[in-house]
Design an enzyme around this catalytic site. Sequence first.
Site, PDB file in Angstrom:
ATOM      1  N   GLY A  46       5.176  -2.076  -9.240  1.00  0.00           N
ATOM      2  CA  GLY A  46       5.303  -1.491  -7.908  1.00  0.00           C
ATOM      3  C   GLY A  46       5.399  -2.580  -6.865  1.00  0.00           C
ATOM      4  N   LEU A  47       5.716  -2.194  -5.658  1.00  0.00           N
ATOM      5  CA  LEU A  47       5.861  -3.140  -4.560  1.00  0.00           C
ATOM      6  C   LEU A  47       4.539  -3.842  -4.248  1.00  0.00           C
ATOM      7  CD1 LEU A  47       7.955  -0.895  -2.156  1.00  0.00           C
ATOM      8  CD2 LEU A  47       8.789  -2.974  -3.295  1.00  0.00           C
ATOM      9  N   SER A  48       4.632  -4.980  -3.608  1.00  0.00           N
ATOM     10  CA  SER A  48       3.439  -5.649  -3.109  1.00  0.00           C
ATOM     11  C   SER A  48       2.714  -4.702  -2.157  1.00  0.00           C
ATOM     12  CB  SER A  48       3.844  -6.934  -2.367  1.00  0.00           C
ATOM     13  OG  SER A  48       2.712  -7.596  -1.848  1.00  0.00           O
ATOM     14  N   LYS A  52      -1.539  -1.992  -6.956  1.00  0.00           N
ATOM     15  CA  LYS A  52      -1.615  -2.340  -8.384  1.00  0.00           C
ATOM     16  C   LYS A  52      -2.918  -3.029  -8.756  1.00  0.00           C
ATOM     17  CE  LYS A  52       2.090  -4.831  -8.232  1.00  0.00           C
ATOM     18  NZ  LYS A  52       2.266  -4.620  -6.766  1.00  0.00           N
ATOM     19  N   SER A 120       6.899  -7.093 -11.072  1.00  0.00           N
ATOM     20  CA  SER A 120       7.922  -7.001 -12.130  1.00  0.00           C
ATOM     21  C   SER A 120       9.125  -6.205 -11.632  1.00  0.00           C
ATOM     22  CB  SER A 120       7.344  -6.413 -13.425  1.00  0.00           C
ATOM     23  OG  SER A 120       6.557  -5.269 -13.215  1.00  0.00           O
TER      24      SER A 120
END
Length: 210
Positions: A46-48, A52, A120
């Site tokens: 997922g995006l920054s 996460k 990723s």
Amino acid sequence: MSDTGSTKSPRRAPKSQNITRVAHRVTTDEREQRNGHRGGILWFTGLSASGKSTLATHLEEILHKADMQVFVLDGDNVRHGLCADLGFSPADRTENIRRIGELAQIMAGAGIVVITAFISPYRADRDSIRTRADGVFHEIHIAAPIDVCERRDPKGLYGKAHAGELAEFTGVSAPYEAPVNPELVINTDALDVDACVGMLADYAKKAFAL
């Protein structure tokens, strides 16, 4: 090659020809029986600032308390050691994910539940790990709209990226390719941390039950 510059990363052939695989005398099944659960990989992407790392560490704690062998591989942590020589170019991002994929597979083979927390960004890189991981790879999309991630921005990275201080920043000056068919989607803009972790824990306990 994808339209983002990422390349498919099959398992590399070793440079040295004077090596031979050594068979273990303890099988993965035996390790999993000892642990009381299967090993595997929960691959958070997922995006920054999507959540996460927060969710990964909370989930690790819950599964540990449930007597599961579990460990988090976090994007920032591995760049202090294993991937300290890599930057954020498309080629370096692919190599970063390749290394983590290999390590995660080794740990899963030891009967451990591995939680990875990496942007990723390239679909081909994640799909390559899925192919090599032989059925133990579970892709989890930690999803949040980019405007939500930018408002959170706990490290101030989006601000730096928009100011031109960070090159190759995912979502601003570099692409993010969202999963097409992930095993699970966690919408962190709609759910609080406890609800997200509860969904993840339920999934993990079912996915890795003997």
